[in-house]
Design a protein around this motif. Structure first.
Motif, PDB file in Angstrom:
ATOM      1  N   SER A 180      57.347  72.987 -79.121  1.00 53.78           N
ATOM      2  CA  SER A 180      56.798  71.794 -79.710  1.00 53.78           C
ATOM      3  C   SER A 180      55.709  70.944 -78.790  1.00 53.78           C
ATOM      4  O   SER A 180      54.749  70.695 -79.163  1.00 53.78           O
ATOM      5  CB  SER A 180      58.040  70.672 -79.859  1.00 53.78           C
ATOM      6  N   LEU A 181      56.201  71.094 -77.596  1.00 52.02           N
ATOM      7  CA  LEU A 181      55.191  70.463 -76.200  1.00 52.02           C
ATOM      8  C   LEU A 181      54.170  71.265 -76.209  1.00 52.02           C
ATOM      9  O   LEU A 181      53.144  70.794 -76.311  1.00 52.02           O
ATOM     10  CB  LEU A 181      56.038  70.744 -75.067  1.00 52.02           C
ATOM     11  N   GLY A 182      54.066  72.795 -76.595  1.00 59.06           N
ATOM     12  CA  GLY A 182      52.940  73.877 -76.551  1.00 59.06           C
ATOM     13  C   GLY A 182      52.066  73.196 -77.686  1.00 59.06           C
ATOM     14  O   GLY A 182      50.749  73.246 -77.732  1.00 59.06           O
ATOM     15  N   LEU A 183      52.478  73.335 -79.020  1.00 53.02           N
ATOM     16  CA  LEU A 183      51.878  72.690 -79.956  1.00 53.02           C
ATOM     17  C   LEU A 183      51.092  71.466 -79.933  1.00 53.02           C
ATOM     18  O   LEU A 183      50.147  71.241 -80.263  1.00 53.02           O
ATOM     19  CB  LEU A 183      52.724  72.697 -81.320  1.00 53.02           C
ATOM     20  N   CYS A 184      51.921  70.487 -79.409  1.00 51.65           N
ATOM     21  CA  CYS A 184      51.443  69.176 -79.211  1.00 51.65           C
ATOM     22  C   CYS A 184      50.150  68.945 -78.266  1.00 51.65           C
ATOM     23  O   CYS A 184      48.992  68.469 -78.320  1.00 51.65           O
ATOM     24  CB  CYS A 184      52.387  68.140 -78.664  1.00 51.65           C
ATOM     25  N   TRP A 185      50.039  69.906 -77.141  1.00 50.10           N
ATOM     26  CA  TRP A 185      49.255  69.957 -76.164  1.00 50.10           C
ATOM     27  C   TRP A 185      48.045  70.673 -76.761  1.00 50.10           C
ATOM     28  O   TRP A 185      46.862  70.229 -76.553  1.00 50.10           O
ATOM     29  CB  TRP A 185      49.643  70.955 -74.952  1.00 50.10           C
ATOM     30  N   VAL A 186      48.083  71.667 -77.500  1.00 44.42           N
ATOM     31  CA  VAL A 186      46.943  72.232 -78.261  1.00 44.42           C
ATOM     32  C   VAL A 186      46.349  71.498 -79.141  1.00 44.42           C
ATOM     33  O   VAL A 186      45.052  71.281 -79.109  1.00 44.42           O
ATOM     34  CB  VAL A 186      47.349  73.664 -79.102  1.00 44.42           C
ATOM     35  N   LEU A 187      47.198  70.661 -80.096  1.00 43.31           N
ATOM     36  CA  LEU A 187      46.588  69.536 -80.834  1.00 43.31           C
ATOM     37  C   LEU A 187      45.733  68.594 -80.325  1.00 43.31           C
ATOM     38  O   LEU A 187      44.622  68.353 -80.736  1.00 43.31           O
ATOM     39  CB  LEU A 187      47.750  69.117 -81.603  1.00 43.31           C
ATOM     40  N   LEU A 188      46.217  67.979 -78.978  1.00 48.06           N
ATOM     41  CA  LEU A 188      45.700  67.163 -78.275  1.00 48.06           C
ATOM     42  C   LEU A 188      44.224  67.249 -77.525  1.00 48.06           C
ATOM     43  O   LEU A 188      43.546  66.490 -77.342  1.00 48.06           O
ATOM     44  CB  LEU A 188      46.478  66.007 -77.810  1.00 48.06           C
ATOM     45  N   ASN A 189      44.330  68.471 -76.923  1.00 44.03           N
ATOM     46  CA  ASN A 189      43.340  68.924 -75.997  1.00 44.03           C
ATOM     47  C   ASN A 189      42.593  69.992 -76.601  1.00 44.03           C
ATOM     48  O   ASN A 189      41.508  70.303 -75.918  1.00 44.03           O
ATOM     49  CB  ASN A 189      44.141  69.608 -74.857  1.00 44.03           C
ATOM     50  N   ARG A 190      42.897  70.750 -77.589  1.00 46.49           N
ATOM     51  CA  ARG A 190      41.974  71.911 -77.920  1.00 46.49           C
ATOM     52  C   ARG A 190      41.523  71.721 -79.649  1.00 46.49           C
ATOM     53  O   ARG A 190      41.092  72.672 -80.125  1.00 46.49           O
ATOM     54  CB  ARG A 190      42.797  73.117 -77.961  1.00 46.49           C
ATOM     55  N   SER A 191      41.663  70.552 -79.985  1.00 45.00           N
ATOM     56  CA  SER A 191      41.319  70.357 -81.329  1.00 45.00           C
ATOM     57  C   SER A 191      40.580  69.215 -81.629  1.00 45.00           C
ATOM     58  O   SER A 191      40.680  68.162 -81.065  1.00 45.00           O
ATOM     59  CB  SER A 191      42.335  70.518 -82.522  1.00 45.00           C
ATOM     60  N   LYS A 192      39.459  69.049 -82.832  1.00 41.52           N
ATOM     61  CA  LYS A 192      38.792  68.156 -82.895  1.00 41.52           C
ATOM     62  C   LYS A 192      39.745  67.029 -83.411  1.00 41.52           C
ATOM     63  O   LYS A 192      39.377  65.787 -83.001  1.00 41.52           O
ATOM     64  CB  LYS A 192      37.948  68.452 -84.193  1.00 41.52           C
ATOM     65  N   THR A 193      40.721  67.057 -84.240  1.00 42.74           N
ATOM     66  CA  THR A 193      41.675  66.135 -84.682  1.00 42.74           C
ATOM     67  C   THR A 193      42.306  65.413 -83.326  1.00 42.74           C
ATOM     68  O   THR A 193      42.312  64.117 -83.316  1.00 42.74           O
ATOM     69  CB  THR A 193      42.725  66.408 -85.481  1.00 42.74           C
TER      70      THR A 193
END
Length: 334
Positions: A180-193
């Motif tokens: 979950s922490l990894g998913l959130c990191w990818v979402l906020l740091n590696r995605s346009k969204t």
């Protein structure tokens, strides 16, 4: 190598220093604290709250706040438990159903926040009470003890014995928390969204002017928070082997405290997933230390309340400072 002066300006640096001090102090105070088995147990006991914190963190980044996540987790957990026990559905159907329920409750929050134009903390306090009251009314407060084995059995990914004879297990809650922490990191740091969520949280009006879809981002943020809350509820049922309607009720302040401890601003647009992780670790260490030292658990409630009070006070001072600076800049030269 990062510059030390820049690290000093980051809340994560100071939080890590405080954590190190606590670890040293508690290690000297109680010999049981600094052990692998205690650390793993500590991690598992806070895994559910960490999962909920990732969802709350995304909402905070977007400039909102969600207090209903614990009630959302309880509703999603109970609905999934009913599907598994009363209707005998398989995990392929039960798990997605629980996650969908949580996401839909998050969408309800987003709808009310976006269209009612009321402060999100007011909206989500109201929905928290509505969700939880409806759950308790519909269930009579009864727990579901006969969860199927695929859900209630303890899933261990790694197991070993330490030199001192302690048995250490890396279980499902820990793995889900890390994912979950990894998913959130990818979402906020590696995605346009993620970049758009930071922009909206920093200045919603400026984000609207450059063409960002504010309503879509709000639905995403609150829907994600509902999804993570539901996931936390499912993991909690796996930890305890039953679905308890009020098991997670009352964890709101500690999860919010972890977020603001980690540097997330109640104004939005500020914070990192690393900071949230440190915030969760800090609270876990404090509670574990109090337990090992046989200090009243009410002290932990005092600490979490003080953290929220300090954070809101600093937020209010920051708003006043920004407003005063803007008025000075906009004032005509005399």
């Amino acid at each position: 190598m990062p510059d030390l002066s820049s690290l000093r300006n980051r809340p994560e640096f100071w939080l890590a220093c405080v954590i190190a001090i606590f670890i040293v102090a508690l290690s000297l105070a109680t010999p049981n604290f600094l052990s692998i088995s205690n650390f793993v147990d500590l991690t598992e006991s806070y895994a559910v709250q960490a999962i909920m914190a990732t969802g709350l963190f995304v909402v905070l980044i977007a400039g909102g706040i969600d207090i209903s996540f614990a009630a959302t987790a309880s509703v999603a957990q109970y609905v999934a438990a009913l599907l598994a026990t009363r209707f005998g559905l398989s995990p392929v159907l039960v798990i997605p159903a629980g996650l969908i329920v949580g996401t839909l409750l998050g969408f309800i929050n987003a709808t009310l926040v976006h269209y009612a134009r009321v402060n999100s903390i007011i909206i989500t306090i109201a929905t928290m009470n509505v969700y939880f009251a409806l759950l308790m009314y519909a269930t009579g407060g009864h727990s579901i003890y006969n969860l199927p084995e695929w859900w209630s059995d303890r899933i261990t990914f790694l197991q070993f014995e330490t030199a001192g004879g302690d048995l250490v297990r890396i279980t499902l809650p820990i793995i889900v928390m890390i994912a979950s922490l990894g998913l959130c990191w990818v979402l906020l740091n590696r995605s346009k969204t993620g970049r758009q969520l930071y922009a909206m949280g920093g200045n919603a009006e400026a984000a609207r002017r450059i063409g960002l879809n504010i309503s879509r981002l709000q639905f995403f943020a609150y829907g994600f928070a509902g999804f993570m809350a539901a996931l936390a509820g499912l993991v909690q049922a796996n930890r305890v082997g039953e679905a308890v309607p009020n098991a997670l009720y009352g964890t709101e302040l500690s999860v919010l405290s972890a977020a603001v401890l980690g540097g997330a601003s109640l104004l939005g647009g500020v914070g990192t997933i690393g900071g949230i992780t440190l915030g969760i670790l800090m609270l876990a260490i404090i509670q574990n230390g109090l337990n090992l030292l046989d200090i009243s658990p009410y002290c932990f409630e005092i600490i979490t309340g003080a953290i929220i009070l300090a954070s809101t006070s600093l937020t209010a001072l920051s708003v006043r400072s920004r407003t005063r600076s803007r008025l000075v800049e906009e004032a005509p030269n005399v």
